[in-house]
Design a protein around this motif. Structure first.
Motif, mmCIF file in Angstrom:
data_model
loop_
_atom_site.group_PDB
_atom_site.id
_atom_site.type_symbol
_atom_site.label_atom_id
_atom_site.label_comp_id
_atom_site.label_asym_id
_atom_site.label_seq_id
_atom_site.Cartn_x
_atom_site.Cartn_y
_atom_site.Cartn_z
ATOM 1 N N GLN A 1 0.781 -1.238 0.000
ATOM 2 C CA GLN A 1 0.000 0.000 0.000
ATOM 3 C C GLN A 1 0.813 1.289 0.000
ATOM 4 O O GLN A 1 0.319 2.343 -0.416
ATOM 5 N N LYS A 2 2.035 1.266 0.488
ATOM 6 C CA LYS A 2 2.732 2.513 0.809
ATOM 7 C C LYS A 2 3.201 3.342 -0.388
ATOM 8 O O LYS A 2 3.310 4.552 -0.277
ATOM 9 N N PHE A 3 3.497 2.729 -1.540
ATOM 10 C CA PHE A 3 3.921 3.549 -2.673
ATOM 11 C C PHE A 3 2.775 4.421 -3.148
ATOM 12 O O PHE A 3 2.946 5.612 -3.402
ATOM 13 N N GLU A 4 1.598 3.846 -3.231
ATOM 14 C CA GLU A 4 0.425 4.624 -3.630
ATOM 15 C C GLU A 4 0.159 5.748 -2.625
ATOM 16 O O GLU A 4 -0.147 6.874 -3.017
ATOM 17 N N ALA A 5 0.297 5.459 -1.333
ATOM 18 C CA ALA A 5 0.092 6.488 -0.312
ATOM 19 C C ALA A 5 1.108 7.615 -0.472
ATOM 20 O O ALA A 5 0.758 8.803 -0.399
ATOM 21 N N TRP A 6 2.377 7.254 -0.707
ATOM 22 C CA TRP A 6 3.410 8.278 -0.915
ATOM 23 C C TRP A 6 3.117 9.092 -2.174
ATOM 24 O O TRP A 6 3.200 10.323 -2.158
ATOM 25 N N HIS A 7 2.753 8.422 -3.256
ATOM 26 C CA HIS A 7 2.494 9.115 -4.521
ATOM 27 C C HIS A 7 1.297 10.048 -4.386
ATOM 28 O O HIS A 7 1.304 11.168 -4.925
ATOM 29 N N ASN A 8 0.263 9.622 -3.667
ATOM 30 C CA ASN A 8 -0.897 10.493 -3.419
ATOM 31 C C ASN A 8 -0.501 11.715 -2.594
ATOM 32 O O ASN A 8 -1.012 12.816 -2.819
ATOM 33 N N MET A 9 0.402 11.534 -1.641
ATOM 34 C CA MET A 9 0.889 12.654 -0.833
ATOM 35 C C MET A 9 1.642 13.649 -1.716
ATOM 36 O O MET A 9 1.511 14.857 -1.548
ATOM 37 N N LEU A 10 2.399 13.144 -2.672
ATOM 38 C CA LEU A 10 3.132 14.012 -3.586
ATOM 39 C C LEU A 10 2.168 14.770 -4.500
ATOM 40 O O LEU A 10 2.364 15.952 -4.773
ATOM 41 N N LYS A 11 1.114 14.106 -4.947
ATOM 42 C CA LYS A 11 0.147 14.740 -5.849
ATOM 43 C C LYS A 11 -0.728 15.761 -5.129
ATOM 44 O O LYS A 11 -1.158 16.737 -5.735
ATOM 45 N N ALA A 12 -0.992 15.535 -3.852
ATOM 46 C CA ALA A 12 -1.877 16.437 -3.095
ATOM 47 C C ALA A 12 -1.273 16.701 -1.715
ATOM 48 O O ALA A 12 -1.797 16.241 -0.699
ATOM 49 N N PRO A 13 -0.170 17.448 -1.659
ATOM 50 C CA PRO A 13 0.464 17.710 -0.361
ATOM 51 C C PRO A 13 -0.413 18.588 0.527
ATOM 52 O O PRO A 13 -1.239 19.357 0.037
ATOM 53 N N THR A 14 -0.205 18.435 1.819
ATOM 54 C CA THR A 14 -0.956 19.217 2.799
ATOM 55 C C THR A 14 -0.570 20.691 2.750
ATOM 56 O O THR A 14 -1.409 21.566 2.915
#
Length: 138
Positions: A20-33
């Motif tokens: 699961q973690k690569f997708e979670a990291w990539h989503n964080m990169l696409k939509a950072p806080t």
């Protein structure tokens, strides 16, 4: 000298995290806080190995490199800090078995630099080269 740290995790949940973690990291990169998070993620580059701040906490002397403050809330944001290697104790052989730390769906170490260069170029097209280059240089 390489230093291993103990983690209280078994192979089954670790395998699920790896899935699961690569997708979670990539989503964080696409939509950072916040911009600070985005800037530091750009500066750190692609994360292709297992990370988890609870299972594999960042050593205190490295924590500043993997933590930013959200400009809006002032709250700290922990960034992914990948492990270098993993191994698990095998009681039957009385030795360690190597565990693959690469995240499912992530580029291999050999592919990571090219993958990251392509992703940064995509971000330049999406958000503007001047903006992305400014964050990379900050």
């Amino acid at each position: 000298e390489q230093q291993f740290r103990l983690a209280q995790v078994t192979l089954e949940p670790l395998t699920e995290f790896r899935r699961q973690k690569f997708e979670a990291w990539h989503n964080m990169l696409k939509a950072p806080t916040c911009e600070a998070q985005f800037r530091r993620m750009l500066q750190l580059g692609v994360v292709n190995r297992v990370y988890d701040k609870v299972m594999f906490p960042t050593p205190e002397h490295l924590s500043e490199s993997y933590r930013v403050l959200d400009e809006k809330t002032g709250r700290p944001i922990d960034l992914p800090h990948p492990v270098a290697e993993l191994r698990v104790w095998n009681a039957a052989t009385r030795g360690y078995d190597v565990v693959n730390p690469q995240l499912d769906g992530a580029p291999s170490d050999a592919e990571a630099a090219q993958w990251w260069a392509n992703r940064v170029n995509e971000l330049r097209e999406e958000r503007g080269a001047e903006y992305i280059d400014g964050l990379l240089g900050s």
